[in-house]
Scaffold this motif. Structure first.
Motif, PDB file in Angstrom:
ATOM      1  N   ASN A 196       0.841  -1.191   0.000  1.00 59.55           N
ATOM      2  CA  ASN A 196       0.000   0.000   0.000  1.00 59.55           C
ATOM      3  C   ASN A 196       0.882   1.248   0.000  1.00 59.55           C
ATOM      4  O   ASN A 196       1.971   1.246   0.565  1.00 59.55           O
ATOM      5  N   HIS A 197       0.316   2.266  -0.616  1.00 58.81           N
ATOM      6  CA  HIS A 197       1.115   3.489  -0.753  1.00 58.81           C
ATOM      7  C   HIS A 197       0.562   4.614   0.114  1.00 58.81           C
ATOM      8  O   HIS A 197      -0.475   4.465   0.754  1.00 58.81           O
ATOM      9  N   SER A 224      -1.450   7.705   1.033  1.00 59.86           N
ATOM     10  CA  SER A 224      -2.734   8.164   0.478  1.00 59.86           C
ATOM     11  C   SER A 224      -2.567   9.574  -0.099  1.00 59.86           C
ATOM     12  O   SER A 224      -1.667  10.332   0.302  1.00 59.86           O
ATOM     13  N   ALA A 237       1.429  15.846  11.404  1.00 65.35           N
ATOM     14  CA  ALA A 237       2.106  15.758  12.711  1.00 65.35           C
ATOM     15  C   ALA A 237       3.515  15.176  12.529  1.00 65.35           C
ATOM     16  O   ALA A 237       3.725  14.338  11.645  1.00 65.35           O
ATOM     17  N   ARG A 262       3.962  11.412  12.239  1.00 71.39           N
ATOM     18  CA  ARG A 262       3.369  10.908  11.000  1.00 71.39           C
ATOM     19  C   ARG A 262       4.225  11.294   9.798  1.00 71.39           C
ATOM     20  O   ARG A 262       4.392  10.526   8.855  1.00 71.39           O
ATOM     21  N   VAL A 319       6.936   8.872   9.169  1.00 67.33           N
ATOM     22  CA  VAL A 319       6.455   7.621   8.562  1.00 67.33           C
ATOM     23  C   VAL A 319       6.242   7.834   7.055  1.00 67.33           C
ATOM     24  O   VAL A 319       6.681   7.028   6.228  1.00 67.33           O
ATOM     25  N   GLU A 335      -8.542   8.477  -6.419  1.00 74.11           N
ATOM     26  CA  GLU A 335      -7.226   8.893  -5.952  1.00 74.11           C
ATOM     27  C   GLU A 335      -6.194   8.691  -7.065  1.00 74.11           C
ATOM     28  O   GLU A 335      -6.179   7.641  -7.704  1.00 74.11           O
ATOM     29  N   ILE A 383     -10.397   7.050  -1.827  1.00 75.45           N
ATOM     30  CA  ILE A 383      -9.534   8.180  -1.496  1.00 75.45           C
ATOM     31  C   ILE A 383      -8.703   7.884  -0.261  1.00 75.45           C
ATOM     32  O   ILE A 383      -7.588   8.332  -0.113  1.00 75.45           O
ATOM     33  N   THR A 434      -7.247   5.272   0.921  1.00 72.75           N
ATOM     34  CA  THR A 434      -6.287   4.170   0.990  1.00 72.75           C
ATOM     35  C   THR A 434      -5.072   4.614   1.792  1.00 72.75           C
ATOM     36  O   THR A 434      -4.540   5.672   1.609  1.00 72.75           O
ATOM     37  N   LYS A 435      -4.663   3.784   2.681  1.00 72.36           N
ATOM     38  CA  LYS A 435      -3.511   4.146   3.513  1.00 72.36           C
ATOM     39  C   LYS A 435      -2.423   3.088   3.358  1.00 72.36           C
ATOM     40  O   LYS A 435      -2.692   1.916   3.108  1.00 72.36           O
ATOM     41  N   SER A 436      -1.252   3.541   3.513  1.00 71.70           N
ATOM     42  CA  SER A 436      -0.137   2.606   3.491  1.00 71.70           C
ATOM     43  C   SER A 436      -0.239   1.721   4.730  1.00 71.70           C
ATOM     44  O   SER A 436      -0.655   2.165   5.781  1.00 71.70           O
ATOM     45  N   ALA A 437       0.169   0.470   4.572  1.00 69.10           N
ATOM     46  CA  ALA A 437       0.141  -0.442   5.724  1.00 69.10           C
ATOM     47  C   ALA A 437       0.999   0.122   6.841  1.00 69.10           C
ATOM     48  O   ALA A 437       0.664   0.031   8.023  1.00 69.10           O
ATOM     49  N   ILE A 459       1.570   3.210   7.292  1.00 69.52           N
ATOM     50  CA  ILE A 459       1.014   4.455   7.823  1.00 69.52           C
ATOM     51  C   ILE A 459      -0.243   4.197   8.637  1.00 69.52           C
ATOM     52  O   ILE A 459      -0.511   4.845   9.621  1.00 69.52           O
ATOM     53  N   GLN A 460      -0.998   3.163   8.209  1.00 72.31           N
ATOM     54  CA  GLN A 460      -2.247   2.891   8.906  1.00 72.31           C
ATOM     55  C   GLN A 460      -1.964   2.580  10.376  1.00 72.31           C
ATOM     56  O   GLN A 460      -1.011   1.902  10.701  1.00 72.31           O
ATOM     57  N   THR A 507      -1.063   4.648  12.504  1.00 71.49           N
ATOM     58  CA  THR A 507      -0.195   5.657  13.121  1.00 71.49           C
ATOM     59  C   THR A 507      -1.052   6.815  13.562  1.00 71.49           C
ATOM     60  O   THR A 507      -1.843   7.323  12.786  1.00 71.49           O
ATOM     61  N   ALA A 508      -0.884   7.219  14.781  1.00 71.05           N
ATOM     62  CA  ALA A 508      -1.704   8.313  15.280  1.00 71.05           C
ATOM     63  C   ALA A 508      -1.295   9.597  14.592  1.00 71.05           C
ATOM     64  O   ALA A 508      -0.137   9.836  14.344  1.00 71.05           O
ATOM     65  N   ARG A 509      -2.310  10.427  14.309  1.00 68.86           N
ATOM     66  CA  ARG A 509      -2.026  11.712  13.671  1.00 68.86           C
ATOM     67  C   ARG A 509      -1.549  12.701  14.705  1.00 68.86           C
ATOM     68  O   ARG A 509      -2.053  12.714  15.798  1.00 68.86           O
TER      69      ARG A 509
END
Lengths: 181, 207
Positions: free
Chosen positions: A2-3, A5, A18, A21, A24, B106, B195, B197-200, B202-203, B205-207
């Motif tokens: 996965n890329h 977003s 942040a 983030r 990452v 996206e 729209i 979709t998150k990287s594995a 990145i998913q 990860t707290a903002r």
């Protein structure tokens, strides 16, 4: 795999992501050619948008705006003057009537008229009688009506005066309102 | 030393009309750019800007100075243009919203702009055309964000829109701009995909 977003990528470009983030995302961009290319081309596109030339209005715009404001300023001054006159005239009439009433009643009190304005109302009655007799002579009315006028109550004369002023004020406000529109 | 907007506003409220002329000269360019982007018509844009300046002058006494004069003034420009758009009965708002509701795809890797274009002088031409194709509500936020370099918060103040709406409009506007350029290049704008979709990596990860 996965890329990054699209949303993350835009937030990164806006520097609104942040710190933890960001590391990452940047870590992913360092490894992924696809996302790196997308981010780079978007950065360049947005730099291009920022560099777009502005659109200039015609050179006369400032002069035109100032001319409009000057003429609207003159209009406003005229309206203000009219408003002052509009409010002033009825007030002046009422004031003059009162002043006259006071002066007359103090200077020449009428026998049997105990009120402060008795003398003045006596005078008003006299004026009314004169007007009425003039009208009567023109239109040939009998002496009876003149006698009736002589009996007009002081209160009736006062009510008539107030009503006249009220009509004058309302007419005045109406004209001003129309002018403002 | 040139006077600040605030100083000029004080002079204008004391009756100095020439100082208002200085404010007009200072802000007319950016106001015109915003109006042209929104109305897509130079003549209407100039009329809107003129109207906005006259309105600003007459309501200057209501300017409390909580925000900068420019933010306050561009809000007037934005409102005048929005009213002009409504009068023109453009139904772009609703149709674009409907289109946007269905979800914009996206961009994918292959949607990165071709290197040759990015490095060429033609990019500006493509961007100009893409900006012209952008619907008014999106063109407004792009103009404020990129051309006037306004923050999200300032755009909120100028447009009166909630922050979330501003973010969404800007997000969609950028997607549309990119899509429009790719369309001009004859490339498929993007392939369908969510729209969010998150990287594995990145998913989660707290903002």
């Amino acid at each position: 795999m996965n890329h990054v977003s699209w949303n993350d990528l835009l937030e990164l470009l806006d520097d609104r992501v942040a710190p933890e983030r960001r590391s990452v995302i940047e870590g992913h961009l360092a490894e992924c050619d696809r996302c790196r290319r997308l981010a780079e081309s978007q950065r360049l596109l947005e730099r291009g948008v920022r560099a777009l030339p502005g659109v200039e209005p015609s050179g006369e715009l400032t002069g035109r705006v100032l001319r409009m404001l000057r003429s609207s300023g003159r209009e406003r001054t005229s309206l203000r003057l009219l408003a002052i006159l509009g409010a002033g005239i009825p007030l002046a009439i009422v004031g003059a009537l009162l002043a006259y009433a006071i002066v007359v009643s103090v200077a020449s009190p009428v026998e049997g008229e105990s009120d402060l304005f008795g003398g003045a109302f006596g005078d008003f009655r006299g004026i009314l009688e004169n007007i009425h007799s003039s009208l009567a002579s023109i239109f040939g009315t009998t002496g009876d009506s003149i006698a009736r006028v002589a009996q007009v109550d002081v209160l009736a004369i006062a009510a008539l005066t107030v009503a006249s002023v009220l009509v004058l004020v309302l007419a005045d406000r109406f004209v001003l309102h129309r002018l403002r529109r | 030393m040139p006077e600040s907007d605030r100083d000029l506003v004080k002079l204008v409220t004391r009756g100095d009309l020439q100082s208002f002329g200085v404010l007009v000269d200072r802000h007319k360019g950016r106001a015109m750019t915003l109006a042209v982007r929104m109305l897509k018509n130079r003549q209407e844009a100039e009329e809107a800007v003129q109207d906005a300046f006259v309105r600003a002058y007459h309501s200057l006494s209501a300017f409390e100075g909580r925000s900068s004069f420019s933010t306050w003034f561009y809000r007037i420009v934005y409102n005048v243009c929005s009213t002009a758009l409504r009068k023109r009965r453009l139904d772009e708002h609703s149709s674009i919203e409907a289109r946007a509701e269905s979800g914009l795809p996206e961009p994918e890797a292959q949607d990165a702009l071709p290197d040759a274009l990015v490095e060429s002088n033609e990019l500006g031409t493509f961007i100009t055309k893409a900006m012209e194709a952008l619907p008014p509500i999106y063109a407004a936020v792009v103009s404020l964000f990129f051309l006037q370099e306004r923050s999200y918060e300032e755009i909120v103040e100028i447009t009166g829109l909630p922050l979330a709406t501003v973010k969404i409009r800007l997000f969609r506007a950028r997607t549309m701009l990119r899509g429009e350029i790719l369309k001009q290049l004859g490339t498929t704008a993007s392939s369908p995909g969510p729209i969010t979709t998150k990287s594995a990596a990145i998913q989660g990860t707290a903002r």
